[in-house]
Design an enzyme around this catalytic site. Structure first.
Site, PDB file in Angstrom:
ATOM      1  N   GLY A  83       0.874  -1.317  -0.016  1.00 61.05           N
ATOM      2  CA  GLY A  83      -0.006   0.033  -0.062  1.00 61.05           C
ATOM      3  C   GLY A  83       0.965   1.374   0.228  1.00 61.05           C
ATOM      4  O   GLY A  83       0.364   2.219   0.262  1.00 61.05           O
ATOM      5  N   SER A  84       2.171   0.978  -0.435  1.00 62.99           N
ATOM      6  CA  SER A  84       2.878   2.330  -0.161  1.00 62.99           C
ATOM      7  C   SER A  84       2.403   3.509  -1.394  1.00 62.99           C
ATOM      8  O   SER A  84       2.622   4.689  -1.100  1.00 62.99           O
ATOM      9  CB  SER A  84       4.598   2.216  -0.548  1.00 62.99           C
ATOM     10  OG  SER A  84       4.771   1.734  -1.754  1.00 62.99           O
ATOM     11  N   ASN A  85       2.077   2.902  -2.442  1.00 61.92           N
ATOM     12  CA  ASN A  85       1.410   3.740  -3.524  1.00 61.92           C
ATOM     13  C   ASN A  85       0.080   4.402  -3.023  1.00 61.92           C
ATOM     14  O   ASN A  85       0.007   5.582  -3.331  1.00 61.92           O
ATOM     15  CB  ASN A  85       1.434   3.150  -4.843  1.00 61.92           C
ATOM     16  CG  ASN A  85       2.558   2.925  -5.572  1.00 61.92           C
ATOM     17  OD1 ASN A  85       3.008   4.085  -6.212  1.00 61.92           O
ATOM     18  ND2 ASN A  85       3.298   1.893  -5.480  1.00 61.92           N
ATOM     19  N   MET A 133      -3.313  -7.181  -7.462  1.00 63.27           N
ATOM     20  CA  MET A 133      -2.862  -8.410  -8.232  1.00 63.27           C
ATOM     21  C   MET A 133      -4.029  -9.384  -8.765  1.00 63.27           C
ATOM     22  O   MET A 133      -3.965 -10.464  -8.529  1.00 63.27           O
ATOM     23  CB  MET A 133      -1.819  -8.844  -7.371  1.00 63.27           C
ATOM     24  CG  MET A 133      -0.627  -8.068  -7.110  1.00 63.27           C
ATOM     25  SD  MET A 133      -0.056  -7.340  -8.392  1.00 63.27           S
ATOM     26  CE  MET A 133       1.757  -6.801  -7.970  1.00 63.27           C
ATOM     27  N   LYS A 134      -4.961  -8.927  -9.518  1.00 65.96           N
ATOM     28  CA  LYS A 134      -6.082  -9.397  -9.848  1.00 65.96           C
ATOM     29  C   LYS A 134      -6.381  -8.831 -11.374  1.00 65.96           C
ATOM     30  O   LYS A 134      -6.228  -7.805 -11.494  1.00 65.96           O
ATOM     31  CB  LYS A 134      -7.204  -9.280  -8.917  1.00 65.96           C
ATOM     32  CG  LYS A 134      -7.297  -9.905  -7.677  1.00 65.96           C
ATOM     33  CD  LYS A 134      -7.674 -11.598  -7.763  1.00 65.96           C
ATOM     34  CE  LYS A 134      -8.058 -12.162  -6.534  1.00 65.96           C
ATOM     35  NZ  LYS A 134      -8.151 -13.715  -6.733  1.00 65.96           N
ATOM     36  N   ILE A 135      -6.712  -9.759 -12.295  1.00 70.71           N
ATOM     37  CA  ILE A 135      -7.134  -9.380 -13.347  1.00 70.71           C
ATOM     38  C   ILE A 135      -8.562  -9.014 -13.416  1.00 70.71           C
ATOM     39  O   ILE A 135      -9.254  -9.964 -13.141  1.00 70.71           O
ATOM     40  CB  ILE A 135      -6.930 -10.750 -14.488  1.00 70.71           C
ATOM     41  CG1 ILE A 135      -5.658 -11.305 -14.483  1.00 70.71           C
ATOM     42  CG2 ILE A 135      -7.106  -9.964 -15.824  1.00 70.71           C
ATOM     43  CD1 ILE A 135      -4.462 -10.099 -14.446  1.00 70.71           C
ATOM     44  N   LEU A 136      -8.838  -7.817 -13.855  1.00 72.35           N
ATOM     45  CA  LEU A 136     -10.378  -7.385 -14.093  1.00 72.35           C
ATOM     46  C   LEU A 136     -11.097  -8.114 -15.187  1.00 72.35           C
ATOM     47  O   LEU A 136     -10.527  -7.689 -16.242  1.00 72.35           O
ATOM     48  CB  LEU A 136     -10.359  -6.025 -13.865  1.00 72.35           C
ATOM     49  CG  LEU A 136      -9.860  -5.327 -12.555  1.00 72.35           C
ATOM     50  CD1 LEU A 136      -9.498  -3.793 -12.888  1.00 72.35           C
ATOM     51  CD2 LEU A 136     -10.263  -5.392 -11.296  1.00 72.35           C
ATOM     52  N   ASN A 189      -3.416   1.972 -14.210  1.00 68.13           N
ATOM     53  CA  ASN A 189      -2.463   1.008 -13.184  1.00 68.13           C
ATOM     54  C   ASN A 189      -1.110   1.398 -13.189  1.00 68.13           C
ATOM     55  O   ASN A 189      -0.945   2.337 -14.301  1.00 68.13           O
ATOM     56  CB  ASN A 189      -2.622  -0.469 -13.812  1.00 68.13           C
ATOM     57  CG  ASN A 189      -1.925  -1.446 -13.031  1.00 68.13           C
ATOM     58  OD1 ASN A 189      -1.953  -1.558 -12.029  1.00 68.13           O
ATOM     59  ND2 ASN A 189      -1.171  -2.279 -13.806  1.00 68.13           N
ATOM     60  N   HIS A 200       2.973  -0.249 -13.226  1.00 65.20           N
ATOM     61  CA  HIS A 200       3.413  -1.110 -13.113  1.00 65.20           C
ATOM     62  C   HIS A 200       5.009  -1.039 -12.928  1.00 65.20           C
ATOM     63  O   HIS A 200       5.571  -0.006 -13.689  1.00 65.20           O
ATOM     64  CB  HIS A 200       3.433  -1.967 -14.410  1.00 65.20           C
ATOM     65  CG  HIS A 200       3.911  -3.103 -14.538  1.00 65.20           C
ATOM     66  ND1 HIS A 200       3.564  -4.347 -13.712  1.00 65.20           N
ATOM     67  CD2 HIS A 200       5.336  -3.786 -15.041  1.00 65.20           C
ATOM     68  CE1 HIS A 200       4.464  -5.324 -14.011  1.00 65.20           C
ATOM     69  NE2 HIS A 200       5.335  -5.167 -14.892  1.00 65.20           N
TER      70      HIS A 200
HETATM   71  C1  GAR Z   1       4.303  -1.545  -7.063  1.00 65.26           C
HETATM   72  O1  GAR Z   1       5.557  -1.566  -7.324  1.00 65.26           O
HETATM   73  C2  GAR Z   1       3.305  -1.756  -8.456  1.00 65.26           C
HETATM   74  O2  GAR Z   1       4.051  -0.904  -9.510  1.00 65.26           O
HETATM   75  C3  GAR Z   1       3.248  -2.970  -8.430  1.00 65.26           C
HETATM   76  O3  GAR Z   1       2.837  -3.459  -7.306  1.00 65.26           O
HETATM   77  C4  GAR Z   1       3.574  -2.625  -6.271  1.00 65.26           C
HETATM   78  C5  GAR Z   1       2.752  -2.382  -5.251  1.00 65.26           C
HETATM   79  O4  GAR Z   1       3.603  -1.697  -4.081  1.00 65.26           O
HETATM   80  N1  GAR Z   1       2.530  -3.340  -9.510  1.00 65.26           N
HETATM   81  C6  GAR Z   1       2.259  -4.439 -10.253  1.00 65.26           C
HETATM   82  O5  GAR Z   1       3.151  -5.307 -10.268  1.00 65.26           O
HETATM   83  C7  GAR Z   1       1.365  -4.500 -11.130  1.00 65.26           C
HETATM   84  N2  GAR Z   1       1.485  -5.660 -12.126  1.00 65.26           N
HETATM   85  P1  GAR Z   1       2.643  -0.896  -2.971  1.00 65.26           P
HETATM   86  O6  GAR Z   1       1.589  -1.916  -2.605  1.00 65.26           O
HETATM   87  O7  GAR Z   1       3.854  -0.543  -1.949  1.00 65.26           O
HETATM   88  O8  GAR Z   1       1.842   0.219  -3.571  1.00 65.26           O
END
Ligand code: GAR
Length: 186
Positions: free
Chosen positions: A21-23, A91-94, A106, A108
């Site tokens: 959840g840092s983003n 981390m789920k495909i919608l 999204n 990535h």
């Molecule tokens: C992030 O690095 C994001 O880019 C990645 O999951 C991480 C979540 O970090 N997303 C994917 O890999 C999508 N395929 P967070 O939970 O600390 O925000």
């Protein structure tokens, strides 16, 4: 009263997360610093995860989806009617029903189309690339596919995996709120 009135005019976003959840937290902080002018309606998760703890601490309301997650999410999004759905490590495909009914973005941690899927930072690092980065894109039914909105490259020659992870997350936290702001204003 004034602040409540102006808050109600802001675009509404919903954030979906499955992990740390840092983003999510960076996006919340950006709304509080005026970098992102949006109202966060809800954090939605699909399993117990640290993002939920952050939501509690930050005072953002939260829903955890149950087994029938796709249908539940569809109904919830219909009810909340956000201007934008923001995936932040979801981390789920919608399913198409959701993708076709909502505007979804999204982030990535690689320069797509290279290294889609899970553990992209490690995939890129172990491949031995000299440059990797982040991608922000609209979501379709694929895994980390859909029209690219923004990319930022990062030179990683000589860095450890931990250093690369740290630098990638720094880029994500800086750029995701800014890109969301520009999408909401376009
Ligand atoms: C992030 O690095 C994001 O880019 C990645 O999951 C991480 C979540 O970090 N997303 C994917 O890999 C999508 N395929 P967070 O939970 O600390 O925000």
């Amino acid at each position: 009263m004034m602040s409540r009135m102006s808050k109600s005019k802001l675009p509404n976003i919903v954030i979906l997360a499955s992990g740390n959840g840092s983003n999510f937290e960076a996006i919340v902080n950006a709304t509080r610093k005026g970098i992102l002018n949006a109202n966060i309606l809800r954090l939605i998760t699909n399993k117990k995860c640290f993002a939920e703890e952050r939501a509690k601490k930050l005072g953002i309301s939260h829903t955890r989806l149950k087994d029938n997650w796709a249908e539940e999410l569809f109904v919830l999004l219909k009810e909340l009617a956000p201007d934008l759905v923001v995936l932040a490590g979801f981390m789920k495909i919608l399913p198409s029903k959701i993708v076709n009914n909502f505007k979804i973005v999204n982030i990535h941690p690689s320069l797509l189309p290279a290294f889609p899927g899970k553990d992209a930072i490690k995939q890129a690092y172990e491949y031995g690339v000299k440059v990797t980065g982040i991608t922000i894109h609209f979501v379709d039914e694929g895994v980390d596919t859909g029209p690219i909105i923004f990319q930022k490259a990062l030179e990683i020659d000589g860095l450890t995996l931990e250093e690369v992870e740290k630098e990638i997350h720094k880029l994500e936290h800086k750029h995701y709120p800014q890109v969301i702001e520009s999408i909401l204003n376009s």
